[in-house]
Design a protein around this motif. Structure first.
Motif, PDB file in Angstrom:
ATOM      1  N   GLN A 101      40.624  52.011  37.457  1.00 32.18           N
ATOM      2  CA  GLN A 101      40.587  51.146  38.646  1.00 32.18           C
ATOM      3  C   GLN A 101      39.131  50.793  38.945  1.00 32.18           C
ATOM      4  O   GLN A 101      38.308  51.687  39.128  1.00 32.18           O
ATOM      5  CB  GLN A 101      41.182  51.916  39.821  1.00 32.18           C
ATOM      6  CG  GLN A 101      41.114  51.192  41.140  1.00 32.18           C
ATOM      7  CD  GLN A 101      42.348  50.342  41.387  1.00 32.18           C
ATOM      8  OE1 GLN A 101      43.465  50.835  41.353  1.00 32.18           O
ATOM      9  NE2 GLN A 101      42.139  49.064  41.598  1.00 32.18           N
ATOM     10  N   PRO A 102      38.803  49.486  38.952  1.00 32.66           N
ATOM     11  CA  PRO A 102      37.399  49.136  39.175  1.00 32.66           C
ATOM     12  C   PRO A 102      36.920  49.577  40.553  1.00 32.66           C
ATOM     13  O   PRO A 102      37.620  49.383  41.546  1.00 32.66           O
ATOM     14  CB  PRO A 102      37.395  47.602  39.095  1.00 32.66           C
ATOM     15  CG  PRO A 102      38.673  47.233  38.442  1.00 32.66           C
ATOM     16  CD  PRO A 102      39.653  48.312  38.761  1.00 32.66           C
ATOM     17  N   ALA A 119      34.766  41.263  47.006  1.00 29.08           N
ATOM     18  CA  ALA A 119      35.025  41.897  48.303  1.00 29.08           C
ATOM     19  C   ALA A 119      33.703  42.380  48.898  1.00 29.08           C
ATOM     20  O   ALA A 119      33.470  42.282  50.098  1.00 29.08           O
ATOM     21  CB  ALA A 119      35.997  43.065  48.151  1.00 29.08           C
ATOM     22  N   ASP A 120      32.826  42.868  48.025  1.00 33.41           N
ATOM     23  CA  ASP A 120      31.543  43.347  48.514  1.00 33.41           C
ATOM     24  C   ASP A 120      30.703  42.203  49.082  1.00 33.41           C
ATOM     25  O   ASP A 120      29.856  42.410  49.927  1.00 33.41           O
ATOM     26  CB  ASP A 120      30.778  44.049  47.391  1.00 33.41           C
ATOM     27  CG  ASP A 120      29.507  44.704  47.915  1.00 33.41           C
ATOM     28  OD1 ASP A 120      29.626  45.530  48.838  1.00 33.41           O
ATOM     29  OD2 ASP A 120      28.404  44.366  47.439  1.00 33.41           O
ATOM     30  N   ASP A 151      41.121  42.421  38.939  1.00 30.75           N
ATOM     31  CA  ASP A 151      40.782  43.509  39.859  1.00 30.75           C
ATOM     32  C   ASP A 151      39.267  43.657  39.979  1.00 30.75           C
ATOM     33  O   ASP A 151      38.735  43.949  41.057  1.00 30.75           O
ATOM     34  CB  ASP A 151      41.394  44.836  39.376  1.00 30.75           C
ATOM     35  CG  ASP A 151      42.882  44.940  39.711  1.00 30.75           C
ATOM     36  OD1 ASP A 151      43.398  44.030  40.385  1.00 30.75           O
ATOM     37  OD2 ASP A 151      43.524  45.926  39.303  1.00 30.75           O
ATOM     38  N   GLY A 153      32.061  39.801  50.664  1.00 31.33           N
ATOM     39  CA  GLY A 153      32.790  39.300  51.822  1.00 31.33           C
ATOM     40  C   GLY A 153      33.881  38.293  51.520  1.00 31.33           C
ATOM     41  O   GLY A 153      34.337  37.590  52.412  1.00 31.33           O
ATOM     42  N   PHE A 154      34.301  38.212  50.245  1.00 32.48           N
ATOM     43  CA  PHE A 154      35.351  37.262  49.873  1.00 32.48           C
ATOM     44  C   PHE A 154      36.716  37.959  49.887  1.00 32.48           C
ATOM     45  O   PHE A 154      36.860  39.048  49.350  1.00 32.48           O
ATOM     46  CB  PHE A 154      35.141  36.725  48.450  1.00 32.48           C
ATOM     47  CG  PHE A 154      33.981  35.784  48.283  1.00 32.48           C
ATOM     48  CD1 PHE A 154      32.675  36.223  48.448  1.00 32.48           C
ATOM     49  CD2 PHE A 154      34.199  34.463  47.911  1.00 32.48           C
ATOM     50  CE1 PHE A 154      31.604  35.358  48.260  1.00 32.48           C
ATOM     51  CE2 PHE A 154      33.129  33.595  47.727  1.00 32.48           C
ATOM     52  CZ  PHE A 154      31.834  34.030  47.903  1.00 32.48           C
ATOM     53  N   ALA A 155      37.713  37.270  50.444  1.00 36.71           N
ATOM     54  CA  ALA A 155      39.090  37.746  50.345  1.00 36.71           C
ATOM     55  C   ALA A 155      39.753  37.065  49.150  1.00 36.71           C
ATOM     56  O   ALA A 155      39.245  36.067  48.629  1.00 36.71           O
ATOM     57  CB  ALA A 155      39.853  37.412  51.611  1.00 36.71           C
ATOM     58  N   VAL A 156      40.870  37.625  48.704  1.00 35.22           N
ATOM     59  CA  VAL A 156      41.612  37.019  47.602  1.00 35.22           C
ATOM     60  C   VAL A 156      42.741  36.170  48.185  1.00 35.22           C
ATOM     61  O   VAL A 156      43.552  36.676  48.958  1.00 35.22           O
ATOM     62  CB  VAL A 156      42.187  38.089  46.662  1.00 35.22           C
ATOM     63  CG1 VAL A 156      43.057  37.441  45.579  1.00 35.22           C
ATOM     64  CG2 VAL A 156      41.060  38.887  46.014  1.00 35.22           C
ATOM     65  N   ALA A 157      42.762  34.886  47.815  1.00 33.95           N
ATOM     66  CA  ALA A 157      43.809  33.986  48.314  1.00 33.95           C
ATOM     67  C   ALA A 157      44.715  33.572  47.161  1.00 33.95           C
ATOM     68  O   ALA A 157      44.301  33.585  46.004  1.00 33.95           O
ATOM     69  CB  ALA A 157      43.178  32.750  48.935  1.00 33.95           C
ATOM     70  N   ALA A 159      38.055  40.931  42.260  1.00 34.79           N
ATOM     71  CA  ALA A 159      38.378  41.226  43.656  1.00 34.79           C
ATOM     72  C   ALA A 159      37.395  42.242  44.208  1.00 34.79           C
ATOM     73  O   ALA A 159      36.923  42.121  45.339  1.00 34.79           O
ATOM     74  CB  ALA A 159      39.809  41.746  43.764  1.00 34.79           C
ATOM     75  N   VAL A 219      43.539  40.716  31.529  1.00 37.03           N
ATOM     76  CA  VAL A 219      43.452  39.685  32.580  1.00 37.03           C
ATOM     77  C   VAL A 219      43.612  40.329  33.959  1.00 37.03           C
ATOM     78  O   VAL A 219      42.869  40.023  34.898  1.00 37.03           O
ATOM     79  CB  VAL A 219      44.510  38.581  32.353  1.00 37.03           C
ATOM     80  CG1 VAL A 219      44.643  37.697  33.584  1.00 37.03           C
ATOM     81  CG2 VAL A 219      44.141  37.744  31.136  1.00 37.03           C
ATOM     82  N   SER A 220      44.565  41.255  34.084  1.00 34.53           N
ATOM     83  CA  SER A 220      44.754  41.931  35.369  1.00 34.53           C
ATOM     84  C   SER A 220      43.532  42.770  35.708  1.00 34.53           C
ATOM     85  O   SER A 220      43.090  42.829  36.853  1.00 34.53           O
ATOM     86  CB  SER A 220      45.972  42.860  35.305  1.00 34.53           C
ATOM     87  OG  SER A 220      47.116  42.144  34.961  1.00 34.53           O
ATOM     88  N   GLN A 221      43.011  43.447  34.693  1.00 34.11           N
ATOM     89  CA  GLN A 221      41.844  44.297  34.909  1.00 34.11           C
ATOM     90  C   GLN A 221      40.677  43.459  35.426  1.00 34.11           C
ATOM     91  O   GLN A 221      40.018  43.828  36.397  1.00 34.11           O
ATOM     92  CB  GLN A 221      41.457  44.989  33.594  1.00 34.11           C
ATOM     93  CG  GLN A 221      40.285  45.940  33.715  1.00 34.11           C
ATOM     94  CD  GLN A 221      40.653  47.249  34.405  1.00 34.11           C
ATOM     95  OE1 GLN A 221      41.831  47.556  34.559  1.00 34.11           O
ATOM     96  NE2 GLN A 221      39.671  47.996  34.849  1.00 34.11           N
ATOM     97  N   ARG A 268      35.519  32.581  53.205  1.00 33.21           N
ATOM     98  CA  ARG A 268      35.026  33.002  51.877  1.00 33.21           C
ATOM     99  C   ARG A 268      36.215  33.547  51.113  1.00 33.21           C
ATOM    100  O   ARG A 268      36.758  34.593  51.481  1.00 33.21           O
ATOM    101  CB  ARG A 268      33.997  34.135  51.994  1.00 33.21           C
ATOM    102  CG  ARG A 268      32.661  33.727  52.521  1.00 33.21           C
ATOM    103  CD  ARG A 268      31.673  34.883  52.413  1.00 33.21           C
ATOM    104  NE  ARG A 268      30.520  34.599  53.253  1.00 33.21           N
ATOM    105  CZ  ARG A 268      29.430  35.351  53.315  1.00 33.21           C
ATOM    106  NH1 ARG A 268      29.351  36.445  52.574  1.00 33.21           N
ATOM    107  NH2 ARG A 268      28.425  35.032  54.099  1.00 33.21           N
TER     108      ARG A 268
END
Lengths: 366, 800
Positions: A355-356, A121-122, A114, A124-128, A117, A109-111, A192
């Motif tokens: 790490q992705p 991110a590519d 990531d 243009g989305f941030a993680v909220a 994210a 799930v963590s992987q 975003r």
């Protein structure tokens, strides 16, 4: 006094025959030592006349050089043999096991969070993020589900006996959508974001657990429409599954917080009892599978979140993280996600060094 | 919502196949959940003619039949049905066919020594009814050899999921309307059976609760004959999963399932006085049709007469006045109830029904008179009787919503270009009226339409979402910007650092059994428990990550695992002063079982100890960016590590006396006992919210050049009181000459022979780093004196 050449020959033979470093040392003393015959012979040169010296010196010098060289060579040979013998004695059994360092792992799930994210991110989305214990205003009312809304009852909500200071019900969030509201209220537009996290519903069977993971996506801007939603989901799934043949089918649906609302199906095939995402769902051997809900953010929701619906519009979507993790990495039992069994974690978990990254591909192959 | 294809075709003129209809339903948002085609179930069953029937030689109740299946090759079949006889026609299951009722595969067999080549079937065996008295008897003109599915008219049943915003599609007619709009046929007008109404309604009807029941229409039909419904009606109800009961009940169900319009029929003989929609009285009771008694309150609307409540309005009728076989006179009720009221009442009573589902989502306010006439006509047609005139109390909402629509919005919001004429066609086929200026008047049944976005949805869903093309989101110029917050970066880094240290990341439930949470709360704060937990094991929000991990370690040990090295990054949940939550990001670690297994090199298996926990705590705090060099090992005291830990083998790591960044050590034996797990177990908890954020960090590191001169080391052995903490000694030594001393390392701790009672010996290696010039003997001597002096202040004595 014997002649130097024969003496030299005898010395070289003795050096060569020396079996130990001690025997070799005795030979050195006998020849080049202070009292050795070579040294003594060299001393005699001092008492000679220049003519005599010129005649006698070369023989003595060359004897000294030959013996010194032979001593060095023999010494090196004896030392090498001694080292070899010592190393032979030091042999160990390398088939014996070495001390193993424990191998850690990152939960799927963590992987996948990531990976999400990284991909988003590519775009243009941030993680909220937002609280998991919410009030009913953020979880329902602001999402256009007022107290009498039938959809509220369909959410199987966990409630606390408490009320907030301003009298709202306190509950475990049933979806990640309240993060939409909080993010819009905090940041305004354009925005975003994706919002991954734990969500809770009072539901438990083979494919449902009372706690699971969702990711919310939200884009609010000017001129955003359903076509952008479709592209975003397609682009995400192509990047996530690292396949170009991802085919989505949008179906009209209903969520109180979006209008129009769209259910998202993805085409898949069954390969060896496993669902493999890719291809057109209507193609032979393929079918459609529901993978998420989405739509254009309802004007009422925008208003609740403090934005002017005449100015801003956008889309939102929600996906099950556990589910897309299972589809990508082949787990088949959701309950095992939350068991903490090291055997499962070692098998389905990921190396900390996976790490992705976009350059290496976000996924980690088995 | 289930319905048969035949039923759909009652209202929709279409040549579309079942597959086309299903595709259409999916495309317009009526998700097909399943299609049941009885033809598949009845494969292998044929119409057969019984030629001869003779007593089985070895069994009284069995007969041996020869049956003709049309191919001129009569088969021998053993049959136990009393009605099997020569000359009849029935249904034969051939070897290979699967009996629908029980899944049995038929095969050629011997029954009591007589060969049987199939089975003559009963209605129940084919799941066509309940009759199991004998085998199916078909009319004499039934064509022998024909597939029974074809003869019987196998009727596919489609099940759709109707979303809660579409109560208008909770009747087959509404679904037909949507399909017609999609172009899958033509919607037929509703066939209204003609009847003559005569005389005023003999029952007074009122609504005394116009808020809860704005409209209540009624009519009496006298002289009806109740009984079983005709086959066509039974077949339709069965396809919807509704059991036929009696004609009068079935017709109200037909109105509800066919047209989304619940209605109710009362046995007039059981009523007395005016029939009134009113608020219930607090504590008033009613025995409902499900044979349960409900206690009502004044917020609920009911239908009552002089004697009491007969109906929980819009949800369920009462047992007392329901129609029965003997009913001859009925009062028909068709009403409009406030959707919110119905929902609230239903939730409060915990009572669901098909009527509630429709009323709380909103029925069609324009379908009261027509619905009542349709019901009346069908009753008169099938059960006879003379209907009265309609009596109307109140009126349903009648103000239609008018939306000023810009057809260009379809492209701007829906992302697809639909010609205006087509938009108009779609809307009109759904019952919207489109004015010349694009003022769109909504049909009253569409309670879901609120604004222009809803109109876009109607147009796009009928036009086809598949026609929406993907359009790329605008991108920022250049490479995408980083988006992660400092907190997110800390968590990501920590997760991978923990995994790189050999720990497996687990995810455990956010909720715990109450006892487990209770054991880990701090102070007198009770655990935060759910009002409606799913089970006792998932009841209290976790105040710590350790109980969940301990429970996992126990499960692993019970499964025979030699060790568990688990970590989790998640939240702890506390009440905040505003009544909401204070959720603290935390990293928990549990180290259970063997640290190293027995080995040819290492000897016996070794358990984890408190120093393993300390090492991880420090290493991970450093990974999280905490100022590790400034941390103090403190406690146990009121700030931690807490009663769950071994009081002599646990501590906290603090920045200053109150800011606890982590707790670590051995788990208390009492905690192990509470969690029923074997020890020793070491544990760590990092309080991520307490780690101060790094300020003003830049990419460039501070300038640094490795010192040119070599460092020197000096060893000191001190005799100290046994109670002195080594850390205090190290700190004192470190502070003795801050410029020169760059490292102090304990390399030996000893007590016992040669060391006086109550004392121990601690030996430290001190690293001294010269600056510009090398140390001279006098410098070194001066530093050594300072070191000894600093140690002496703590009661240490330099050993000779």
């Amino acid at each position: 006094m014997t002649d130097i050449p024969s003496q030299t020959e005898a010395a070289l033979a003795a050096i060569s025959a020396s079996a130990t470093l001690d025997a070799l040392e005795a030979q050195r003393l006998e020849t080049l030592g202070k009292k050795g015959w070579v040294s003594l012979a060299l001393k005699t040169l001092g008492g000679m006349s220049p003519e005599e010296r010129t005649a006698a010196a070369p023989a003595i010098q060359s004897a000294r050089a030959a013996i010194a060289e032979a001593l060095d060579a023999k010494k090196a040979a004896l030392e090498a043999a001694a080292l070899e013998e010592q190393l032979a004695r030091e042999t160990i059994d390398l088939t014996l096991p070495a001390q193993a360092a424990p191998k850690g792992s990152v939960h799927p799930v963590s992987q996948v969070m990531d990976e999400l994210a990284e991909i988003f991110a590519d775009l243009g989305f941030a993680v909220a993020t937002g609280p998991e214990i919410e009030d009913d205003w953020h979880n329902f009312t602001a999402l256009n589900m007022d107290e009498t809304h039938p959809a509220r009852a369909m959410h199987d909500t966990f409630y606390f006996p408490d009320k907030t200071a301003d009298g709202k019900d306190v509950l475990l969030r049933t979806h990640t959508s309240p993060v939409q509201i909080r993010s819009m209220l905090d940041q305004g537009a354009p925005i975003r974001i994706i919002a991954p996290g734990r969500v809770y519903r009072s539901d438990s069977d083979a494919t449902h657990t009372p706690m699971f993971h969702q990711v919310e996506g939200l884009v609010i801007d000017k001129g955003i429409h359903l076509g952008h939603l479709k592209w975003t989901l397609e682009t995400f799934f192509k990047a996530f599954f690292e396949r170009e043949d991802i085919t989505l089918r949008l179906r009209p649906s209903y969520f109180p917080f979006t209008e129009p609302s769209v259910e998202v199906d993805v085409g898949y095939s069954n390969e060896g009892g496993r669902r493999v995402v890719g291809g057109h769902g209507d193609a032979p051997g393929h079918a459609w599978m529901e993978i998420g809900g989405s739509g254009m953010v309802n004007a009422r929701v925008l208003a609740f979140a403090g934005l002017d619906p005449a100015e801003w519009q956008g889309f939102a979507f929600g996906l099950g993280i556990d589910r897309i993790a299972m589809l990508k990495y082949g787990m088949n039992d959701l309950r095992a996600f939350f068991d903490g069994d090291p055997r499962w974690l070692a098998h389905y978990g990921f190396s900390p060094f996976d790490q992705p990254t976009l350059s290496a591909g976000v996924g980690a192959k088995a | 919502m289930k319905f048969s294809l035949t039923w759909l075709k009652d209202y929709l003129e279409t040549t579309a196949s079942v597959a086309e209809i299903c595709d259409g339903l999916n495309a317009i948002g009526l998700e097909v959940e399943g299609v049941e085609d009885p033809a598949e179930k009845l494969a292998g069953f044929r119409i057969a003619h019984v030629l001869t029937a003779a007593r089985h030689p070895d069994a009284d109740k069995l007969q041996v039949l020869t049956v003709d299946t049309g191919d001129g090759n009569p088969l021998q079949v053993v049959c136990g049905a009393p009605n099997a006889r020569a000359g009849m026609k029935g249904v034969l299951g051939l070897p290979g066919a699967v009996v629908p009722a029980n899944g049995m595969v038929l095969r050629k067999s011997a029954i009591r020594g007589v060969e049987s080549n199939g089975m003559m079937c009963s209605t129940r065996e084919l799941e066509l009814g309940d009759d199991h008295e004998g085998i199916i008897e078909l009319p004499d003109d039934a064509p022998v050899g024909v597939s029974f599915a074809d003869y019987h008219g196998a009727d596919p049943v489609i099940e759709v999921a109707v979303t809660p915003n579409r109560p208008d599609c909770m009747g087959v007619y509404g679904i037909a309307r949507d399909l017609a709009a999609k172009g899958l046929g033509t919607l037929k007008p509703i066939a209204m059976p003609a009847f003559t109404a005569a005389g005023t309604c003999p029952v007074e009807i009122r609504t005394d609760d116009p808020e809860g029941c704005p409209a209540f229409y009624g009519r009496v039909v006298k002289g009806v004959k109740n009984g079983p419904s005709p086959d066509w009606l039974q077949a339709r109800l069965k396809s919807a999963g509704q059991r036929p009961i009696s004609l009068l009940v079935d017709l109200t169900n037909y109105l509800m399932l066919g047209f989304g319009r619940p209605a109710h029929a009362y046995d007039l003989a059981k009523l007395s006085g005016a029939v009134v929609a009113r608020r219930a009285k607090d504590g008033e009771e009613v025995l409902a049709l499900n044979e349960k008694t409900y206690t009502l309150d004044a917020a609920m609307t009911v239908i009552a007469d002089d004697n009491g409540v007969h109906d929980i309005a819009g949800i369920m009728g009462g047992e007392h006045s329901g129609v029965s076989e003997g009913t001859t006179d009925v009062l028909l009720e068709i009403a409009y109830f406030d959707p919110a009221r119905i929902g609230a009442t239903g939730r409060k009573l915990g009572l669901s029904s098909d009527a509630r589902t429709r009323f709380e989502r909103g029925v069609d306010p324009e379908f009261l008179d027509q619905g009542l006439d349709l019901l009346t006509g069908l009753i008169v047609d099938l059960a006879g009787g003379s209907p009265s005139e309609v009596v109307r109390a109140g009126s349903p909402p009648s103000a239609a919503k008018v939306i000023t629509f810009d057809p260009g919005l379809t492209l701007r919001l829906g992302g697809v270009e639909v010609p205006e004429a087509e938009q108009k066609r779609i809307l009109e086929s759904l019952g919207f009226a489109v004015g010349a200026d694009w003022h769109v008047t909504c049909p009253l049944r569409r309670h879901d339409i609120e604004g222009p976005a809803d109109i876009v949805e109607e147009v796009v869903r009928i036009h086809g979402l598949d026609k929406v093309a993907s359009v790329a989101l605008p991108r920022v110029e250049g490479v995408a910007r980083p988006t992660a917050t400092p907190q997110q970066k800390v968590e990501r880094g920590l997760r991978r650092a923990a995994a790189a240290s050999g720990l497996n990341e687990a995810i455990t439930w956010s909720f715990l059994p109450e006892w487990a949470a209770e054991h880990f709360v701090t102070g007198n704060e009770p655990p935060w428990v759910l009002a409606n937990p799913i089970s006792e094991d998932m009841k209290a929000m976790r105040p710590s990550l350790l109980p969940g991990l301990l429970m996992a370690a126990k499960r692993n040990a019970d499964r025979g695992a030699a060790s568990s090295r688990l970590f989790e990054i998640g939240r702890r949940y506390f009440r905040a002063s505003d009544g909401l939550s204070d959720e603290k990001p935390t990293l928990g670690i549990v180290l259970a079982g063997e640290k190293t297994p027995r080995g040819w090199q290492s000897g016996k298996a070794k358990p984890f100890d408190a120093y393993d926990a300390k090492a991880l705590a420090l290493q991970l705090l450093e990974a999280a960016g905490a100022p590790v060099a400034n941390l103090m090992v403190m406690g146990p005291d009121s700030s931690g590590p807490g009663a769950q830990f071994h009081p002599g083998q646990s501590a906290t790591l603090r920045l200053g006396p109150k800011t606890v960044l982590a707790r670590f050590g051995m788990v208390h034996p009492a905690t192990l006992k509470t969690f029923d797990v074997d020890g020793p177990i070491a544990a760590v908890e990092l309080f991520l919210d307490a780690i101060p954020a790094k300020k003003g960090a830049a990419f460039a590191r501070p300038g640094f050049t490795p010192p040119a001169l070599q460092a020197v080391t000096r060893d000191f052995a001190f005799l100290v009181p046994a109670t002195l903490a080594a850390g205090d000694l190290v700190r004192a030594v470190q502070g003795a000459d801050k410029a020169a001393i760059t490292g102090v390392r304990v390399f030996d701790v000893f007590a016992g022979q040669g060391v006086p009672e109550g004392h121990k010996s601690i030996a430290v290696e001190v690293t001294l780093q010269p600056g510009e010039t090398s140390f001279k003997d006098a410098d070194l001597k001066a530093i050594a004196e300072k070191v000894v002096a600093a140690a002496t202040k703590l009661g240490a004595e330099l050993r000779g």
